[in-house]
Design a protein around this motif. Structure first.
Motif, PDB file in Angstrom:
ATOM      1  N   THR A  98      30.693  51.452  59.801  1.00 41.74           N
ATOM      2  CA  THR A  98      30.839  51.497  61.136  1.00 41.74           C
ATOM      3  C   THR A  98      29.383  51.978  61.762  1.00 41.74           C
ATOM      4  OG1 THR A  98      32.840  51.986  61.182  1.00 41.74           O
ATOM      5  CG2 THR A  98      31.751  52.239  63.338  1.00 41.74           C
ATOM      6  N   PHE A  99      28.598  52.566  61.181  1.00 44.84           N
ATOM      7  CA  PHE A  99      27.212  53.169  61.555  1.00 44.84           C
ATOM      8  C   PHE A  99      26.364  51.714  61.389  1.00 44.84           C
ATOM      9  CE2 PHE A  99      26.191  57.466  62.866  1.00 44.84           C
ATOM     10  CZ  PHE A  99      27.380  57.752  63.306  1.00 44.84           C
ATOM     11  N   ALA A 100      26.428  51.095  60.343  1.00 48.51           N
ATOM     12  CA  ALA A 100      25.545  50.166  59.727  1.00 48.51           C
ATOM     13  C   ALA A 100      25.980  48.931  60.713  1.00 48.51           C
ATOM     14  CB  ALA A 100      25.988  49.727  58.137  1.00 48.51           C
ATOM     15  N   ASN A 101      27.182  48.707  61.159  1.00 44.07           N
ATOM     16  CA  ASN A 101      27.221  47.599  62.227  1.00 44.07           C
ATOM     17  C   ASN A 101      26.771  47.730  63.494  1.00 44.07           C
ATOM     18  OD1 ASN A 101      28.815  45.712  60.333  1.00 44.07           O
ATOM     19  ND2 ASN A 101      30.666  46.675  60.969  1.00 44.07           N
ATOM     20  N   GLU A 102      26.631  49.004  63.978  1.00 48.18           N
ATOM     21  CA  GLU A 102      26.080  49.620  65.107  1.00 48.18           C
ATOM     22  C   GLU A 102      24.641  49.404  65.018  1.00 48.18           C
ATOM     23  OE1 GLU A 102      25.870  51.140  69.193  1.00 48.18           O
ATOM     24  OE2 GLU A 102      27.441  50.133  67.892  1.00 48.18           O
ATOM     25  N   PHE A 103      23.986  49.717  64.098  1.00 47.34           N
ATOM     26  CA  PHE A 103      22.596  49.438  63.712  1.00 47.34           C
ATOM     27  C   PHE A 103      21.952  47.956  63.739  1.00 47.34           C
ATOM     28  CE2 PHE A 103      22.190  53.968  63.843  1.00 47.34           C
ATOM     29  CZ  PHE A 103      20.704  54.223  63.618  1.00 47.34           C
ATOM     30  N   ASN A 104      22.999  47.286  63.058  1.00 50.68           N
ATOM     31  CA  ASN A 104      22.925  45.718  63.175  1.00 50.68           C
ATOM     32  C   ASN A 104      22.753  45.136  64.712  1.00 50.68           C
ATOM     33  OD1 ASN A 104      22.851  45.420  60.490  1.00 50.68           O
ATOM     34  ND2 ASN A 104      25.122  44.858  60.274  1.00 50.68           N
ATOM     35  N   ASP A 105      23.555  45.839  65.882  1.00 51.46           N
ATOM     36  CA  ASP A 105      23.492  45.589  67.003  1.00 51.46           C
ATOM     37  C   ASP A 105      22.041  46.032  67.556  1.00 51.46           C
ATOM     38  OD1 ASP A 105      25.951  44.152  67.307  1.00 51.46           O
ATOM     39  OD2 ASP A 105      26.834  45.826  68.694  1.00 51.46           O
ATOM     40  N   LEU A 106      21.676  46.998  67.499  1.00 54.51           N
ATOM     41  CA  LEU A 106      20.520  47.739  67.864  1.00 54.51           C
ATOM     42  C   LEU A 106      19.429  46.946  67.464  1.00 54.51           C
ATOM     43  CD1 LEU A 106      21.132  51.409  67.413  1.00 54.51           C
ATOM     44  CD2 LEU A 106      21.105  50.338  69.422  1.00 54.51           C
ATOM     45  N   MET A 107      19.448  46.350  66.552  1.00 57.21           N
ATOM     46  CA  MET A 107      18.149  45.584  65.701  1.00 57.21           C
ATOM     47  C   MET A 107      18.298  44.022  65.891  1.00 57.21           C
ATOM     48  SD  MET A 107      17.943  47.557  61.811  1.00 57.21           S
ATOM     49  CE  MET A 107      17.501  49.076  61.736  1.00 57.21           C
ATOM     50  N   SER A 108      19.406  43.801  66.843  1.00 58.07           N
ATOM     51  CA  SER A 108      19.204  42.420  67.331  1.00 58.07           C
ATOM     52  C   SER A 108      19.210  42.094  68.731  1.00 58.07           C
ATOM     53  CB  SER A 108      20.785  41.778  66.736  1.00 58.07           C
ATOM     54  OG  SER A 108      21.638  42.082  67.525  1.00 58.07           O
ATOM     55  N   VAL A 109      18.727  43.228  69.725  1.00 61.88           N
ATOM     56  CA  VAL A 109      18.872  43.012  70.940  1.00 61.88           C
ATOM     57  C   VAL A 109      17.565  42.277  71.242  1.00 61.88           C
ATOM     58  CG1 VAL A 109      18.322  44.339  73.278  1.00 61.88           C
ATOM     59  CG2 VAL A 109      19.681  45.241  71.301  1.00 61.88           C
ATOM     60  N   VAL A 110      17.882  41.171  72.278  1.00 61.02           N
ATOM     61  CA  VAL A 110      16.767  40.263  72.658  1.00 61.02           C
ATOM     62  C   VAL A 110      16.248  40.413  74.174  1.00 61.02           C
ATOM     63  CG1 VAL A 110      17.355  38.665  70.924  1.00 61.02           C
ATOM     64  CG2 VAL A 110      18.498  38.707  73.342  1.00 61.02           C
ATOM     65  N   ALA A 111      17.128  41.227  74.965  1.00 59.66           N
ATOM     66  CA  ALA A 111      16.900  41.493  76.342  1.00 59.66           C
ATOM     67  C   ALA A 111      17.300  42.854  76.602  1.00 59.66           C
ATOM     68  CB  ALA A 111      17.254  40.337  77.273  1.00 59.66           C
ATOM     69  N   GLY A 112      16.823  43.312  77.662  1.00 60.85           N
ATOM     70  CA  GLY A 112      17.586  44.609  78.071  1.00 60.85           C
ATOM     71  C   GLY A 112      17.057  45.039  79.571  1.00 60.85           C
ATOM     72  N   ASP A 113      17.439  46.208  80.069  1.00 59.36           N
ATOM     73  CA  ASP A 113      16.934  46.611  81.473  1.00 59.36           C
ATOM     74  C   ASP A 113      17.164  45.952  82.542  1.00 59.36           C
ATOM     75  OD1 ASP A 113      15.827  48.820  82.983  1.00 59.36           O
ATOM     76  OD2 ASP A 113      14.055  47.836  83.078  1.00 59.36           O
ATOM     77  N   PHE A 114      18.599  45.319  82.476  1.00 60.56           N
ATOM     78  CA  PHE A 114      19.176  44.402  83.379  1.00 60.56           C
ATOM     79  C   PHE A 114      19.355  45.035  84.771  1.00 60.56           C
ATOM     80  CE2 PHE A 114      19.983  42.331  79.574  1.00 60.56           C
ATOM     81  CZ  PHE A 114      19.954  40.797  79.778  1.00 60.56           C
ATOM     82  N   GLU A 115      19.072  44.039  85.663  1.00 53.72           N
ATOM     83  CA  GLU A 115      19.406  44.319  87.156  1.00 53.72           C
ATOM     84  C   GLU A 115      20.043  43.017  87.679  1.00 53.72           C
ATOM     85  OE1 GLU A 115      16.425  45.897  89.558  1.00 53.72           O
ATOM     86  OE2 GLU A 115      16.206  47.831  88.492  1.00 53.72           O
ATOM     87  N   ILE A 116      21.445  43.240  87.831  1.00 55.67           N
ATOM     88  CA  ILE A 116      22.084  41.868  88.263  1.00 55.67           C
ATOM     89  C   ILE A 116      23.022  42.209  89.565  1.00 55.67           C
ATOM     90  CG2 ILE A 116      23.837  40.288  87.569  1.00 55.67           C
ATOM     91  CD1 ILE A 116      23.612  41.580  84.877  1.00 55.67           C
TER      92      ILE A 116
END
Length: 472
Positions: free
Chosen positions: A250-268
């Protein structure tokens, strides 16, 4: 194109006029709409509705989807740096195999970090303690050594643990990094603020700072309302991990997410047209202030489609009239290009007294997304009914979900709308399984599975644990 009409029920009753369903399904692919994604670097924005043409002279409820899709990461090695705080429960209930597996999962995850990543480790029992202050992952051995000595004992100061983890994140907070708190707990918060609403407010406040929170509930003793609310409000993932042996995966899957982020800090921000009433955003902690709607989002992963469903009350219109619904502005940090970007779009509806024309405007893909979120709300309601002892009422809601999702899945598959078939299939199978298990004596386990799957749908998680959704 062919359809088996005997498979159809009132699947789309909330979104489509009943008399128009059949013609809608026969002709929607041929209908040309003004929907085209808006692109900016690593993210696409699309605004759509299942009903771009409405019957005239009638006030109606309309659902609009705001979809943000992360593009493929060009090269995995080009990922943005991570700023993560691991917050680990070391209360008395974690003794034995649980703390052993928690230590191992944390150590394995940290070994995946690069020298430019930031990591902090916090443990909590009766108090919260910083085991490893926020530091660059240049010397993994010095970071993992204190983790390997963690022992369990004491109460559960969960709120303090998350707060201290967020404090460590702030030391190196940078909008060009992926900033997240990961919380592991197997118990009830019994020291300090301990209600789901209090933890939810904490998660929401961190999102406004650009910090997301993912939570991992271990075993059968944790408070799933508290943990899921924290993740839901914190724009993160929530996982029910029944066995400590599954923590490393489960931790490995979460880190897969963390390592695939392409954009952040959204204001919608959504600006709803005058005369149109914003009612709510399904399964999201959105802020509605007059005609403005603010959507919470911290990060988008590579290839992830993250969407919000907005419910609007649209006044009646005259035949031939076009009415604006809303405009969207989505500003964010493009982590692939290391630059700020803004996407804008808008959507309107037309009015007609021709039921066939209204039907032909139907967008099945958008209809499916809206139906999944409506079903997810019913799933939450089913949990509440079961809590009150209304087993039959809960089962009826879940079976209604399964029936409608199955009908719509069949329709989409027959018409080649393959993008939503897997999602509809997963949801109908989960609702059907949950309906069969709703009167189990072990409601505690089933409830945790349901809460986990509800969060999976709400934030469109990219992965789920073995026990997220239905008992095996």
């Amino acid at each position: 194109m062919s359809l088996s009409f005997n498979r159809l029920s009132s699947t789309t009753a909330l979104l489509l006029p009943k008399l128009a369903i059949f013609n809608c399904l026969m002709a929607w692919l041929a209908f040309e709409t003004n929907l085209s994604p808006v692109h900016a670097g690593s993210v696409d924005l699309e605004v759509s509705t299942a009903r771009p043409i409405l019957l005239s002279e009638k006030k109606q409820t309309v659902y609009v989807t705001i979809s943000l899709t992360g593009k493929s990461m060009p090269r995995p090695n080009d990922r943005p740096p991570i700023n993560v705080a691991l917050v680990i429960d070391t209360s008395g209930s974690m003794k034995g195999e649980k703390i052993v597996q928690a230590r191992e999962a944390a150590v394995q995850a940290i070994h995946r970090l690069e020298a430019d990543d930031i990591v902090a480790v916090v443990n909590y029992d009766k108090d919260a303690n910083v085991v490893v202050p926020a530091t660059k992952a240049t010397d993994v051995a010095s970071i993992t050594q204190p983790i390997e000595t963690l022992q369990a004992g004491g109460n559960t100061a969960l709120f303090a643990g998350v707060t201290k983890g967020a404090h460590e994140i702030r030391k190196f907070f940078d909008e060009t990094r992926v900033n997240r708190v990961l919380l592991l707990s197997d118990g009830q918060a019994n020291r300090g603020p301990s209600s789901p609403s209090e933890l939810g407010r904490l998660g929401a406040s961190l999102v406004k700072e650009g910090i997301s929170v993912s939570t991992f509930g271990l075993g059968l003793g944790y408070n799933e309302d508290l943990m899921s609310e924290l993740a839901f409000s914190g724009s993160g993932n929530h996982l029910f991990v029944e066995s400590s042996n599954d923590l490393s995966e489960t931790f490995a899957n979460e880190f897969n997410d963390l390592m695939s982020v392409v954009a952040g800090d959204f204001e919608i921000e959504l600006n709803v047209a005058d005369g149109v009433r914003p009612v709510r955003v399904l399964n999201a902690e959105a802020d509605i202030e007059g005609q403005s709607v603010y959507l919470p989002l911290t990060q988008i992963y590579s290839k992830q489609k993250r969407y919000f469903v907005v419910e609007l009350e649209v006044p009646s219109g005259k035949k031939g009239e076009t009415k604006d619904l809303l405009s969207v502005s989505a500003s964010f940090m493009d982590l692939m290009q290391q630059s700020s970007s803004t996407l804008t779009s808008s959507i309107d509806v037309k009015f007609s007294d021709d039921a066939d024309m209204v039907a032909k405007s139907c967008n099945l893909e958008t209809l499916a997304l809206c139906t999944v979120q409506i079903a997810n709300e019913r799933n939450r309601n089913a949990t509440a009914l079961r809590d009150r002892g209304d087993v039959d009422g809960a089962r009826a809601l879940l079976n209604k979900n399964a029936e409608q999702l199955e009908d719509l899945r069949f329709i989409c598959a027959e018409n080649g709308v393959d993008t939503v078939v897997d999602d509809l299939t997963l949801n109908l199978e989960m609702n059907r399984s949950q309906a069969a298990q709703i009167d189990d004596k072990d409601w505690n386990e089933s409830r945790k599975s349901m809460r986990s799957f509800q969060n999976f749908n709400s934030v469109q998680q990219t992965y789920r644990s073995k026990t997220s959704g239905a008992k095996k």
